[in-house]
Design an enzyme around this catalytic site. Structure first.
Site, short mmCIF file in Angstrom:
data_model
loop_
_atom_site.label_atom_id
_atom_site.label_comp_id
_atom_site.label_asym_id
_atom_site.label_seq_id
_atom_site.Cartn_x
_atom_site.Cartn_y
_atom_site.Cartn_z
CG HIS A 272 -4.01 -3.61 3.74
ND1 HIS A 272 -2.92 -3.12 4.40
CD2 HIS A 272 -4.47 -2.61 2.97
CE1 HIS A 272 -2.73 -1.85 4.05
NE2 HIS A 272 -3.66 -1.52 3.18
CB CYS B 276 -0.97 -0.05 1.19
SG CYS B 276 -2.39 1.02 0.98
#
Ligand SMILES: [Zn+2]
Lengths: 245, 460
Positions: free
Chosen positions: A194, A94
């Site tokens: 994630h 991310c």
């Protein structure tokens, strides 16, 4: 056999359970009898050349990302890039993934420089891309699938010279338009997922460990380990993603 | 007139949804009323002689609001209260529909509303709050709220626009929450824990707000309570934890039975036996105590109500199943979950634990947060572990990584079957510690209700 993991900005870049990735690397090394040590490197702490075999960096909020971008530019970022050129492995998730590209262009204000491991750039998008992701990938284990959860508004674009980690089947991936998810360059993997990513995608852990060992000259033939819980968690997550899609 | 139409429509829809046995009846009448009159809440709430109190924060708002409602009740002020956790505008409107007769008269004089963090701007606009309390801001369902900083900024903006008579009550130990009170015109009243007794631990992984809201530098902590709550200061600009008006100055835990604490306020120091375990409940008590004090209630009356308090729905409930017991605990984010585990780890017995993980919207669709939960603290304390819910295997994977005895791990997604298995395998007289996310908790209650064990919570 011994591997040392560098957990970059463990205090700042650890959102949505990113530390699960470090736990997964440690656990899989342990199950294979590889000694492993984790060191954290935070703001203002230097990185010693040749000390680390695997780098990890997670995501963070905007303010944290800004502080990290500043800290990484210059010598520190250079060392990490060199290590990856020399065969160290790396996982960037991310916000970390964005800073491992060439730059991040926010809505307002200056571009944040990245360290340029990936030939890619990110621009701020209007839409927040949130949800379960399934992507087809060579690192997706037997089923060839990666499973995770994305939550980002930055849109990342890869240059022609670099391969995506996978192609999305469900979800947005890098930018919501070209179907690509993540990036892979030598031993470095970048991704928006994630989950935490590694516990449910053990073949990426193995890829990172294998590359790191290879650099040290140890060619270890990986014996399979019991992954029944992992497999069940993968199956359940895939079913959930497909159903709610 | 329009408000009257909305009220009647709301009441009718409530009747219909009960008749049809539609779930979620707690927000439907409010949605209907607001559909007919967008100013419905403003109109009706404006009739309350003593106004309303808005209670928000990531964790503990139901407990804090219920505590305050009990305290008010005990001192003879009957409050309206959205007690079912219906904390969006539709839920608030539904509560008003229920508490108003057809002529538009309210049955009570004050309202205690628990309000979702992101709904505060709307709630401030549509009501006439007397007090606004912010208890804490933890990372929770960020897929819905965006970032914490932004959430706090929006809250502050809303509060700035509120009537200048409104008192703002803030948890001083939470830097992000405390920063809301800085530089605003309103009276600000802070509360916190001032004793280092249980604070000799380093910051947990789930810690969120670690940076100064004013200059962005890293905050330095002199002591931690839990999560990012504690006594902090900024080395760069000098900002620090504000002075507290209400504080816990001495704490003595009695395990699962609760905590004995000394509460200091401008009205003196008073001893309280809090019948709820865990540090997070101390904050809930201090918040409710502060509100009550601002409303002119004497400390003795407040403590009386607190000592007789029964836990709010699902926050900590004991259910007898024949010779056995289930202790139900709601945990919806890492900070709350870690606090629950820390409380359990203080017990001197081995515990059989069921962990129920759902990923519906109300739980947060992303289950990544379980990797921020320190299940490792249960090493040596956990007996059998049962994982259940829509994402039971993610939880099982987390448990296996925590190094808890894997051989005693059972994973069964179906909540009803999992409950049967778990209850069968715990010893006679034993307790099943059931930690669950929100929608799994609702389902478990339905299952137990079918077996005749607990009242369904919307029977009010
Ligand atoms: Zn500062």
């Amino acid at each position: 056999m011994f591997l040392r993991i560098c957990w970059l900005y463990s205090e700042l870049m650890n959102i949505y359970g990113d530390r699960g990735n470090v736990m997964a690397l440690v656990e899989r090394c342990r199950r294979r009898g590889i000694d492993v040590e984790v060191e954290t490197r935070n703001l203002g702490e230097r990185i010693e050349q040749g000390r680390y075999d695997i780098f990890f960096m997670g995501g963070g909020q905007d303010r944290e990302q800004l502080a990290v971008a500043k800290d990484l530019c210059g010598k520190k970022g250079e060392i990490i890039r060199d290590e990856i050129e020399n065969g160290a492995s790396c996982l960037a998730i991310c916000g970390g993934y964005q800073l491992f590209g060439k730059f991040y262009k926010p809505f307002e204000g200056d571009e944040l420089p990245g360290i340029g491991v990936f030939d890619a750039y990110t621009i701020a998008g209007k839409k927040r891309m949130i949800g379960n992701v399934i992507a087809r990938s060579q690192l997706g284990g037997r089923s060839g699938l990666l499973i995770g959860f994305e939550n980002h508004s930055g849109e990342t674009y890869l240059s022609e010279n670099i391969s995506p980690l996978g192609m999305v089947e469900i979800g947005n991936g890098n930018n919501g338009s070209d179907g690509k998810e993540g990036a892979i360059y030598r031993g470095a993997v970048g991704s928006y997922l994630h989950g935490s990513l590694l516990p449910k995608n053990p073949s990426i852990s193995d890829f990172l460990i294998e590359k790191a060992l290879l650099r040290k000259g140890s060619l270890l033939s990986f014996t399979p380990i019991d992954e029944s819980i992992e497999e069940n968690a993968r199956a359940q997550a895939i079913e959930r993603a497909r159903k709610s899609h | 007139m329009r408000t009257r139409v909305a009220l009647v429509a709301g009441k009718l829809s409530g009747g219909i949804s009960r008749f049809l046995n539609i779930g979620g009846g707690s927000t439907f009448p409010g949605r209907v009323a607001r559909f007919f009159d967008s100013g419905f809440v403003h109109q009706i709430e404006g009739e309350l002689p003593k106004g309303s109190i808005l209670i928000t924060g990531t964790n503990g708002k139901t407990t804090t609001a219920t505590l305050l409602a009990d305290i008010l009740d005990g001192s003879g002020i009957k409050p309206i209260h959205n007690s079912t956790g219906a904390n969006l505008m539709a839920g608030i409107a539904s509560t008003l529909v229920r508490e108003t007769d057809l002529s538009g008269k309210l049955s009570k004089e004050i309202a205690v509303f628990e309000v979702d963090e992101a709904t505060i701007p709307e709630a401030v606009k549509e009501t006439n709050p007397r007090l606004i309390l912010v208890n804490n801001l933890f990372r929770d369902q960020l897929d819905r709220y965006g970032e914490l900083d932004t959430l706090a900024k929006k809250m502050k903006e809303a509060i700035t626009k509120a009537n200048s008579e409104v008192k703002i009550i803030l948890n001083a130990d939470d830097p992000l929450v405390a920063s809301i009170g800085s530089g605003i015109e309103h009276d600000v009243f802070y509360y916190g824990i001032e004793t280092p007794r249980y604070s000799k631990r380093k910051m947990e992984h789930a810690a969120d707000s670690k940076f100064c809201s004013f200059c962005g530098a890293k905050l330095r902590y002199d002591l931690y309570q839990f999560g990012h709550l504690g006594r902090y200061h900024c080395v760069s600009c000098g900002w620090e934890k504000p002075e507290t008006s209400v504080s816990a100055i001495d704490l003595e835990t009695t395990g699962m039975n609760g905590t004995i604490c000394m509460i200091r306020s401008p009205k003196g120091t008073i001893r309280a036996k809090i019948p709820l375990p865990g540090l997070y409940n101390i904050y809930n008590v201090l918040g409710a105590f502060s509100c009550a004090l601002c409303l002119g209630i004497e400390p003795e009356g407040i403590i009386d109500a607190i000592e007789n308090f029964r836990a709010a729905f699902g926050r900590l409930e004991e259910i007898k199943i024949g010779e056995k017991k289930i202790l139900m605990i709601l945990a919806k984010n890492p900070a709350g979950f870690n606090e629950v585990l820390r409380m359990l780890a203080e017990e001197d017995q081995k515990m059989d634990i069921m962990l129920a993980l759902n990923d519906n919207i109300a739980d947060g669709r992303d289950v990544s947060w379980i990797w921020d939960v320190d299940l490792e603290v249960m090493a040596g304390k956990a007996g059998k572990i049962f994982c259940s819910g829509i994402r039971s295997w993610d939880m099982a994977l987390r448990v296996s990584y925590a190094g808890l005895q894997e051989e005693s791990l059972v994973c069964e997604s179906d909540l009803s079957s999992a409950l049967d298995i778990a209850l069968k395998s715990i010893p006679h007289g034993g307790t099943l510690f059931l930690i669950s996310t929100y929608t799994a908790m609702l389902d478990i209650r339905k299952i137990l209700a079918k077996k005749g064990y607990v009242a369904q919570y919307w029977e009010m």
